[in-house]
Design an enzyme around this catalytic site. Structure first.
Site, PDB file in Angstrom:
ATOM      1  N   HIS A  75      62.099  32.217  -6.066  1.00  0.00           N
ATOM      2  CA  HIS A  75      61.755  31.310  -7.165  1.00  0.00           C
ATOM      3  C   HIS A  75      60.407  31.699  -7.753  1.00  0.00           C
ATOM      4  CE1 HIS A  75      64.536  27.614  -6.391  1.00  0.00           C
ATOM      5  NE2 HIS A  75      65.176  28.752  -6.295  1.00  0.00           N
ATOM      6  N   TYR A 204      59.481  18.481  -8.787  1.00  0.00           N
ATOM      7  CA  TYR A 204      58.668  17.466  -8.111  1.00  0.00           C
ATOM      8  C   TYR A 204      58.357  16.405  -9.158  1.00  0.00           C
ATOM      9  CZ  TYR A 204      57.523  20.825  -4.310  1.00  0.00           C
ATOM     10  OH  TYR A 204      57.577  21.703  -3.259  1.00  0.00           O
ATOM     11  N   PRO A 296      55.075  17.102   3.799  1.00  0.00           N
ATOM     12  CA  PRO A 296      55.885  18.200   3.269  1.00  0.00           C
ATOM     13  C   PRO A 296      55.690  18.493   1.771  1.00  0.00           C
ATOM     14  CG  PRO A 296      57.245  16.273   3.721  1.00  0.00           C
ATOM     15  CD  PRO A 296      55.896  15.955   4.240  1.00  0.00           C
ATOM     16  N   LYS A 300      54.161  23.463   3.239  1.00  0.00           N
ATOM     17  CA  LYS A 300      53.259  24.355   3.975  1.00  0.00           C
ATOM     18  C   LYS A 300      53.499  24.434   5.485  1.00  0.00           C
ATOM     19  CE  LYS A 300      50.858  25.945   0.688  1.00  0.00           C
ATOM     20  NZ  LYS A 300      51.930  26.764   0.159  1.00  0.00           N
ATOM     21  N   TYR A 388      50.273  27.113  -3.849  1.00  0.00           N
ATOM     22  CA  TYR A 388      51.698  26.919  -3.566  1.00  0.00           C
ATOM     23  C   TYR A 388      52.343  28.215  -3.057  1.00  0.00           C
ATOM     24  CZ  TYR A 388      56.340  24.858  -3.929  1.00  0.00           C
ATOM     25  OH  TYR A 388      57.585  24.361  -3.627  1.00  0.00           O
TER      26      TYR A 388
HETATM   27  P1  RFL Z   1      59.043  22.837  15.750  1.00  0.00           P
HETATM   28  O1  RFL Z   1      59.980  23.374  14.727  1.00  0.00           O
HETATM   29  O2  RFL Z   1      58.902  21.380  15.903  1.00  0.00           O
HETATM   30  O3  RFL Z   1      59.465  23.486  17.144  1.00  0.00           O
HETATM   31  C1  RFL Z   1      58.923  23.045  18.367  1.00  0.00           C
HETATM   32  C2  RFL Z   1      59.944  23.302  19.469  1.00  0.00           C
HETATM   33  O4  RFL Z   1      59.387  22.914  20.738  1.00  0.00           O
HETATM   34  C3  RFL Z   1      60.360  22.209  21.475  1.00  0.00           C
HETATM   35  N1  RFL Z   1      59.677  21.336  22.444  1.00  0.00           N
HETATM   36  C4  RFL Z   1      59.623  21.599  23.767  1.00  0.00           C
HETATM   37  N2  RFL Z   1      60.128  22.592  24.501  1.00  0.00           N
HETATM   38  C5  RFL Z   1      59.903  22.543  25.850  1.00  0.00           C
HETATM   39  N3  RFL Z   1      59.209  21.557  26.461  1.00  0.00           N
HETATM   40  C6  RFL Z   1      58.686  20.541  25.760  1.00  0.00           C
HETATM   41  N4  RFL Z   1      58.002  19.566  26.374  1.00  0.00           N
HETATM   42  C7  RFL Z   1      58.880  20.529  24.347  1.00  0.00           C
HETATM   43  N5  RFL Z   1      58.505  19.689  23.339  1.00  0.00           N
HETATM   44  C8  RFL Z   1      58.994  20.201  22.203  1.00  0.00           C
HETATM   45  C9  RFL Z   1      61.138  21.437  20.428  1.00  0.00           C
HETATM   46  O5  RFL Z   1      62.420  21.061  20.878  1.00  0.00           O
HETATM   47  C10 RFL Z   1      61.197  22.453  19.294  1.00  0.00           C
HETATM   48  O6  RFL Z   1      62.331  23.284  19.375  1.00  0.00           O
HETATM   49  O7  RFL Z   1      57.562  23.416  15.550  1.00  0.00           O
HETATM   50  P2  RFL Z   1      57.082  24.843  14.947  1.00  0.00           P
HETATM   51  O8  RFL Z   1      57.841  25.977  15.604  1.00  0.00           O
HETATM   52  O9  RFL Z   1      55.608  24.801  15.021  1.00  0.00           O
HETATM   53  O10 RFL Z   1      57.549  24.859  13.426  1.00  0.00           O
HETATM   54  C11 RFL Z   1      56.971  23.983  12.485  1.00  0.00           C
HETATM   55  C12 RFL Z   1      58.000  23.600  11.409  1.00  0.00           C
HETATM   56  O11 RFL Z   1      59.197  23.178  12.037  1.00  0.00           O
HETATM   57  C13 RFL Z   1      57.468  22.500  10.486  1.00  0.00           C
HETATM   58  O12 RFL Z   1      56.109  22.720  10.185  1.00  0.00           O
HETATM   59  C14 RFL Z   1      58.247  22.434   9.153  1.00  0.00           C
HETATM   60  O13 RFL Z   1      59.575  22.054   9.355  1.00  0.00           O
HETATM   61  C15 RFL Z   1      57.569  21.451   8.183  1.00  0.00           C
HETATM   62  N6  RFL Z   1      58.295  21.298   6.912  1.00  0.00           N
HETATM   63  C16 RFL Z   1      58.188  22.240   5.903  1.00  0.00           C
HETATM   64  N7  RFL Z   1      57.448  23.345   6.085  1.00  0.00           N
HETATM   65  C17 RFL Z   1      57.391  24.308   5.102  1.00  0.00           C
HETATM   66  O14 RFL Z   1      56.684  25.321   5.296  1.00  0.00           O
HETATM   67  N8  RFL Z   1      58.095  24.206   3.919  1.00  0.00           N
HETATM   68  C18 RFL Z   1      58.870  23.127   3.667  1.00  0.00           C
HETATM   69  O15 RFL Z   1      59.522  23.094   2.615  1.00  0.00           O
HETATM   70  C19 RFL Z   1      58.917  22.070   4.657  1.00  0.00           C
HETATM   71  N9  RFL Z   1      59.663  20.985   4.442  1.00  0.00           N
HETATM   72  C20 RFL Z   1      59.104  20.169   6.687  1.00  0.00           C
HETATM   73  C21 RFL Z   1      59.783  20.033   5.419  1.00  0.00           C
HETATM   74  C22 RFL Z   1      59.284  19.192   7.664  1.00  0.00           C
HETATM   75  C23 RFL Z   1      60.079  18.095   7.406  1.00  0.00           C
HETATM   76  N10 RFL Z   1      60.241  17.137   8.442  1.00  0.00           N
HETATM   77  C24 RFL Z   1      61.487  16.728   8.935  1.00  0.00           C
HETATM   78  C25 RFL Z   1      59.079  16.763   9.248  1.00  0.00           C
HETATM   79  C26 RFL Z   1      60.575  18.970   5.152  1.00  0.00           C
HETATM   80  C27 RFL Z   1      60.714  17.960   6.126  1.00  0.00           C
HETATM   81  C28 RFL Z   1      61.556  16.752   5.764  1.00  0.00           C
HETATM   82  C1  PHB Z   2      63.031  21.437   1.075  1.00  0.00           C
HETATM   83  O1  PHB Z   2      63.834  22.086   0.377  1.00  0.00           O
HETATM   84  O2  PHB Z   2      63.374  20.926   2.150  1.00  0.00           O
HETATM   85  C2  PHB Z   2      61.649  21.237   0.608  1.00  0.00           C
HETATM   86  C3  PHB Z   2      61.218  21.903  -0.526  1.00  0.00           C
HETATM   87  C4  PHB Z   2      59.907  21.716  -0.976  1.00  0.00           C
HETATM   88  C5  PHB Z   2      59.059  20.872  -0.290  1.00  0.00           C
HETATM   89  C6  PHB Z   2      59.487  20.206   0.857  1.00  0.00           C
HETATM   90  C7  PHB Z   2      60.797  20.385   1.305  1.00  0.00           C
HETATM   91  O3  PHB Z   2      57.800  20.681  -0.747  1.00  0.00           O
END
Ligand code: RFL
Ligand code: PHB
Length: 393
Positions: A75, A204, A296, A300, A388
């Site tokens: 994008h 957005y 989110p 980032k 971004y």
């Molecule tokens: P994770 O993905 O939470 O993975 C951690 C892992 O550790 C395990 N765990 C354990 N394992 C063993 N023993 C324990 N005691 C444990 N406790 C936990 C868990 O089961 C899991 O598998 O962390 P990690 O690897 O640091 O990754 C981070 C990302 O997942 C997170 O920052 C993103 O998903 C955030 N996020 C977004 N980030 C972006 O860069 N771009 C986006 O567009 C974006 N959109 C989002 C998001 C997060 C969202 N939510 C649900 C919070 C959109 C949403 C809605």
């Molecule tokens: C997504 O597609 O899940 C998404 C995209 C942009 C954001 C957050 C989440 O800023």
């Protein structure tokens, strides 16, 4: 008790833990990953969707980019919508050609899991009661239970990549950690549906009814979010109500182009900013969500996890290859410098785009003025675009 030894023991098989394991494997450093959940569970979690240019480049360099290049959607811009106007932020033009890649975290996690399985590196899924011992000594140990038996792993370093609710951060004595937090008074209600997106780029929207985001996973799969009270009950949001709200908030042009269909996933996520300092205690390192959370809005979180593990892998490799500990000693400071910039940007974009109480308040007028400034100023748009697509890794 079964005993094992490795060089770097990793807790958590999310994107941070799996990518760290892969980068270390490429450099000939041995790892074991302990994950509390099953592989299927980890790969089904619907989360991030947008990869920064630096994340994409790193995945390419690590030979992880083949499917992302085939199936991901590059994008070059996105839209901001406010007060009936849609304004395009031309990321590519404003940043000298940089782009982001829309590629779901679920897909990236599958690619990383496949690469790890192909390398034959051990991942213990469904590891229970993982605990950390001696992290401030030269001989740290991890203990866990699996298949009804107790196990122990001796290692040189422990990387806690176990997310915001993991045990890594909690294993550091409270007196050694400083934490910083901002909790926002709302959440995001997300919906995934097997329908074409209403726009070929993300939208957005700051609307008087609250924030909305139109995103996607593929040309046939849409991901939408709306701002909602954090204690909202999912049962009160049947699909029809969500679609109706999205149409209002995203505006008539998006509404006309919107295909609606049954949701295949629906969830509410609270929004908060959180940072723990330092990101290292003795031989224990924190990386990704274990150390910091961003709302989110700026997309980032996953990208920060990637930049942390890039630094951590380099630090460990330098230690093993040439005995240098400068990277290890400087890890926390180097990460935090970048982390705080992303925390600032995510907070700023959250402040800018959400409804905070009354639309007739001083704050709401300032918000309107800032959006109108962004729409009219190249300098302001450029600052947004630069953040971004991602600040330098
Ligand atoms: P994770 O993905 O939470 O993975 C951690 C892992 O550790 C395990 N765990 C354990 N394992 C063993 N023993 C324990 N005691 C444990 N406790 C936990 C868990 O089961 C899991 O598998 O962390 P990690 O690897 O640091 O990754 C981070 C990302 O997942 C997170 O920052 C993103 O998903 C955030 N996020 C977004 N980030 C972006 O860069 N771009 C986006 O567009 C974006 N959109 C989002 C998001 C997060 C969202 N939510 C649900 C919070 C959109 C949403 C809605
Ligand atoms: C997504 O597609 O899940 C998404 C995209 C942009 C954001 C957050 C989440 O800023």
């Amino acid at each position: 008790m079964a005993r094992q030894r490795t060089q770097v023991a990793i807790v958590g098989a999310g994107p941070a833990g799996l990518l760290l394991g892969h980068l270390l494997h490429l450099a000939g450093v041995e790892t074991v990953i302990l994950e509390r959940q099953s592989r299927a569970y980890v790969e089904a979690r619907i989360r991030a969707g947008v990869l920064e240019q630096g994340t994409v480049d790193l995945l390419d360099e690590a030979n992880l980019g083949a499917r992302m290049r085939r199936e991901g959607l590059p994008h070059g811009g996105f839209d901001l919508a406010y007060d009936g106007v849609r304004h395009r932020i031309d990321l590519a033009e404003l940043t000298g050609g940089k782009r982001v890649m829309v590629y779901g975290q679920t897909e990236l996690t599958k690619d990383l899991g496949d690469a790890r399985a192909a390398a034959g590196s051990p991942t213990i899924y469904e590891a229970a009661d993982v605990s950390i011992h001696g992290a401030d000594s030269d001989a740290p140990i991890l203990r866990y239970r699996s298949g009804g038996a107790e196990h122990e792993i001796a290692c040189d370093f422990i990387a806690a990549c176990d997310g915001s609710h993991g045990i890594g951060r909690r294993s550091i004595p409270a007196a050694e950690l400083k934490t910083f937090e901002r909790v926002y008074p709302f959440g995001w209600l997300g919906i995934l549906a097997e329908v074409p997106p209403c726009s070929h780029e993300l939208i957005y929207a700051r609307h008087e009814r609250g924030f909305a985001l139109a995103s996607m996973r593929s040309p046939a799969r849409s991901r939408y979010y709306i701002q909602c009270p954090v204690d909202e009950r999912l049962e009160d949001w049947p699909d029809e109500r969500i679609w109706a709200e999205l149409k209002l908030r995203l505006g008539p042009e998006a509404a006309a182009a919107m295909t609606i269909g049954p949701s295949i996933e629906k969830s509410i996520a609270p929004l908060r900013s959180f940072v723990a300092e330092p990101m290292r205690w003795g031989r224990l390192f924190l990386a990704g969500d274990a150390a910091h959370i961003v709302p989110p809005t700026g997309a980032k979180g996953l990208n920060l996890a990637v930049s942390d593990v890039r630094l951590l892998s380099r630090a460990c490799v330098a230690f093993y290859k040439s005995g240098q500990s400068a990277g290890i000693d400087g890890y926390s400071q180097a990460c935090l410098a970048r982390v705080w910039k992303a925390v600032r940007f995510s907070w700023w974009m959250t402040q800018l785009m959400h409804k905070f109480g009354d639309n007739e308040s001083f704050e709401a007028r300032v918000q309107g003025a800032e959006l109108s400034y962004l729409f009219g100023s190249r300098a302001a748009s450029q600052a947004l675009a630069e953040n971004y697509v991602g600040l330098p890794f």
